[in-house]
Design an enzyme around this catalytic site. Structure first.
Site, short mmCIF file in Angstrom:
data_model
loop_
_atom_site.label_atom_id
_atom_site.label_comp_id
_atom_site.label_asym_id
_atom_site.label_seq_id
_atom_site.Cartn_x
_atom_site.Cartn_y
_atom_site.Cartn_z
N ASP A 68 0.85 -1.18 0.00
CA ASP A 68 0.00 0.00 0.00
C ASP A 68 0.89 1.24 0.00
O ASP A 68 1.92 1.26 0.68
CB ASP A 68 -0.92 0.02 1.22
CG ASP A 68 -2.04 1.02 1.03
OD1 ASP A 68 -3.03 0.67 0.35
OD2 ASP A 68 -1.93 2.16 1.53
N THR A 69 0.50 2.24 -0.77
CA THR A 69 1.27 3.47 -0.89
C THR A 69 0.40 4.65 -0.53
O THR A 69 -0.76 4.73 -0.95
CB THR A 69 1.79 3.65 -2.34
OG1 THR A 69 2.60 2.53 -2.68
CG2 THR A 69 2.61 4.93 -2.48
#
Length: 190
Positions: A68-69
């Site tokens: 996840d960013t």
């Protein structure tokens, strides 16, 4: 051992392909519940949830990769914009200043009936050039900002507005591929 990417992100898929890492894609159903507050903790929490959502459906020996960013400016989390006005708000905040991009990665190594969890994150500081209102609106009109945290893609048209970065470029794209490779190498014993 099979490697499974628990992500629909075309950018993550491309990065693994470029690195020559053989993998399959399997997407689970994950509700993104955030209990943490610091950006580095949030991305690890979300990457773990994504990896767990897929690992529970995998019976064979495998390594499941969740990622996840997020983009953060002054500790405010900037996810994917809801609409053009939200994209404009985000880009106005980021232009002419420094912000951070965090990517959390979780590996769930399933082997011989047991599993092991490895989570880490990378942070990259991004320095965005000053942009006037017309440049922001023109960029939004391309449609590129809408599926990207912080409303921009460094690998796309927004690259012309990035003055410099401190850290891993691929982390900003969505997957710190060098660190991931080292972690895979360690956990697979290669």
């Amino acid at each position: 051992m099979k490697i499974i990417l628990a992500s629909a992100s075309p950018r993550r898929r491309e990065l693994l392909e470029q690195a020559g890492i053989p993998f399959e894609i399997l997407i689970g159903s994950t509700q993104e519940k955030i209990a943490k507050e610091r950006p580095c903790d949030i991305v690890e929490e979300l990457s773990l949830a994504k990896a767990q959502g897929v690992a529970s459906a995998v019976a064979a020996d495998a390594v499941v990769i969740g990622a996840d960013t997020i983009v953060a400016k002054d500790q405010e989390i900037l996810g994917k914009p809801k609409d053009a006005a939200d994209a404009f708000r985000m880009l106005s905040m980021l232009q002419g200043d420094r912000h951070q991009v965090y990517t959390g990665v979780t590996l769930i190594v399933k082997k011989d009936g047991s599993s092991r969890v490895i989570s880490f994150h990378e942070r990259t500081d991004v320095f965005m050039a000053a942009m006037d209102e017309k440049e922001i609106l023109d960029y939004i009109a391309t449609g590129e900002p809408f599926d990207k945290a912080g409303a921009y893609g460094i690998q796309g048209r927004a690259g012309i507005f990035i003055e410099k970065i401190e850290g891993d470029y691929y982390n900003v794209v969505g997957l710190p591929i060098s660190r991931l490779y080292r972690e895979l190498k360690n956990c697979l014993g290669k």
